[in-house]
Design a protein around this motif. Structure first.
Motif, PDB file in Angstrom:
ATOM      1  N   ILE A  23      -7.397   0.941  -4.159  1.00 45.19           N
ATOM      2  CA  ILE A  23      -7.478  -0.284  -3.367  1.00 45.19           C
ATOM      3  C   ILE A  23      -8.711  -1.081  -3.772  1.00 45.19           C
ATOM      4  CG2 ILE A  23      -7.502  -1.231  -1.030  1.00 45.19           C
ATOM      5  CD1 ILE A  23      -6.608   1.529  -0.015  1.00 45.19           C
ATOM      6  N   THR A  30      -3.060   5.894  -4.597  1.00 49.02           N
ATOM      7  CA  THR A  30      -3.250   4.460  -4.417  1.00 49.02           C
ATOM      8  C   THR A  30      -4.719   4.115  -4.623  1.00 49.02           C
ATOM      9  OG1 THR A  30      -1.434   4.284  -2.819  1.00 49.02           O
ATOM     10  CG2 THR A  30      -3.084   2.533  -2.790  1.00 49.02           C
ATOM     11  N   LEU A  75       0.805  -1.226   0.000  1.00 50.30           N
ATOM     12  CA  LEU A  75       0.000   0.000   0.000  1.00 50.30           C
ATOM     13  C   LEU A  75       0.836   1.274   0.000  1.00 50.30           C
ATOM     14  CD1 LEU A  75      -2.744  -1.129   2.532  1.00 50.30           C
ATOM     15  CD2 LEU A  75      -3.173  -0.432   0.165  1.00 50.30           C
TER      16      LEU A  75
END
Length: 425
Positions: free
Chosen positions: A393, A391, A384
């Protein structure tokens, strides 16, 4: 890595920030002191992802080369060392020889080097022996940290103990300090507080550590709420969305990669050179990065997955991503880590599920459940924290996706769109 090549080959110099300069100056001072007083000292540098540890290491390599000092850079990562050999050592066999592995010092001359720079030192193993180690050498093997301490007048350890992702990795500050003090060696420690990889977002690193229960356990995960305008976080609804958004960022010239927890089998390429689509989520299928030192089917060797543009088509794992960064980071949380709201009296908690892992290193019987839990959380902390701009996810588990949406709060989706148009410099 390009800058590293110029630093070491062409003797150009990094522009270091304050704490990084402090480390560099301390090392250079201790090197001169060791040479004049016939002494020895140990330097320990700790810092989170992107705090500049590798920048310091490579800057030191260049500075020590300019001074004519004997110095070697070593890591426990095949990907990191081979990439440095390829990029920084391009066209120079001598420069390639400056980059070694932790297990190359079993027979090293005591204090034969002035400086040994140990990058990613959290990957130090209990011993250097492997299956190819000769029997005679295997029988007299010492602790790897002792070999590294003995190899140079000034061994420099750079590490982040929350990046230990395999059993048998011994690189914690306590481990190194205890080994040094047992030899009567002075240890100087510097902690790097600033963070530069994730768009300079220390807030994001702390958010990830709280999310995964690696810090501030009592307070638990906190909402992201788009608190850093220079870094974007978003939860996506499918692997298709994850890949398409990363491709859009890639089309603007940004570096992007997909990574995942080790929850799917890992097959060798077929005889015709095609890659097996091991990572399967519904109808979406992609191959893992190669586990070989040569290119196959257009995919780069494993060591170059994170830096070769052709690496985008495969899903990377922690062993190929650790130590590297890219602009946009797509992370797939596998079924080995899920959130269950009904746990802990309704407060909710992460469940780490051993049966869902396909990593034979962390699932072997000698690894306790507590150790496995920590290794999986550290793995996702590494995955992460590879992005410099943002980022994305995705979790394969629906309840976990729902939980992640509550902590991200959706505000970063619009922010991510703005960053696509005008990413931060």
């Amino acid at each position: 890595m390009t800058v590293a090549a110029k630093e070491i080959r062409d003797q150009e110099q990094f522009v270091l920030l304050d704490e990084q300069k402090t480390v560099r100056d301390l090392v250079l001072h201790q090197v001169k002191k060791a040479a004049s007083a016939d002494s020895k000292s140990v330097i320990l540098v700790t810092g989170g992802p992107g705090s500049g540890k590798s920048v310091i290491a490579l800057s030191l390599m260049g500075e020590l080369a300019r001074e004519g000092r004997s110095a070697i850079h070593a890591t426990g990562s095949r990907s990191f060392t081979q990439t440095l050999r390829k990029i920084a050592g391009k066209g120079s066999t001598r420069t390639k020889g400056l980059f070694k592995y932790f297990n190359n010092f079993m027979e090293a001359e005591r204090n034969g080097l002035e400086v040994l720079i140990l990058d990613e030192a959290h990957r130090i193993r209990e011993k250097s022996v492997q299956r190819y180690t000769p029997k005679a050498l295997r029988e007299k093997a010492r602790a790897q940290v002792d070999e590294l301490l003995d190899a140079a007048r000034v061994p420099v350890f750079l590490l982040d103990q929350n990046q230990v992702v395999r059993p048998g990795e011994m690189g914690t500050p306590d481990d190194i300090r205890a080994a040094a003090e047992a030899k009567g060696l002075d240890v100087r420690q510097i902690d790097l507080a600033d963070q530069f990889r994730s768009g300079g977002s220390l807030a994001y690193i702390e958010w990830v550590e709280r999310l995964l229960g690696l810090r501030d356990i009592e307070t638990g995960p906190q909402p992201w709420e788009g608190i850093d305008e220079n870094f974007a976080v978003d939860v996506v609804d499918s692997p298709e969305e994850l890949e398409s958004r990363l491709q859009a960022y890639r089309d603007t010239g940004k570096s992007t990669r997909m990574t995942a927890g080790f929850c799917w089998p890992w097959s060798k390429p077929r005889d015709d050179g095609s890659l097996v689509l091991d990572v399967t989520i519904g109808s979406w299928q992609r191959p893992w990065n190669l586990d070989s030192e040569r290119s196959v089917g257009g995919a780069p060797p494993s060591a170059l997955w994170a830096t070769d543009p052709a690496g985008f088509g495969q899903v990377g794992c922690v062993y190929t991503a650790q130590g590297f960064e890219y602009d946009w980071n797509g992370v797939i949380l596998g079924p080995d880590l899920v959130w269950r709201q009904a746990v802990d009296g309704g407060r909710g908690a992460w469940l780490v599920r051993r049966a869902e892992s396909r990593d034979s290193e962390v699932t072997k019987k000698s690894v306790t459940d507590a150790q496995f839990d920590r290794l999986i959380r550290n793995t996702y902390k590494v995955l992460l924290t590879r992005g410099m701009v943002g980022t994305l996810i995705y979790s394969t588990d629906e309840e976990t996706r729902g939980f992640l949406r509550t902590v991200v709060r959706g505000r970063s989706r619009g922010q991510a769109a703005r960053l696509l148009v005008a990413p931060p410099q």
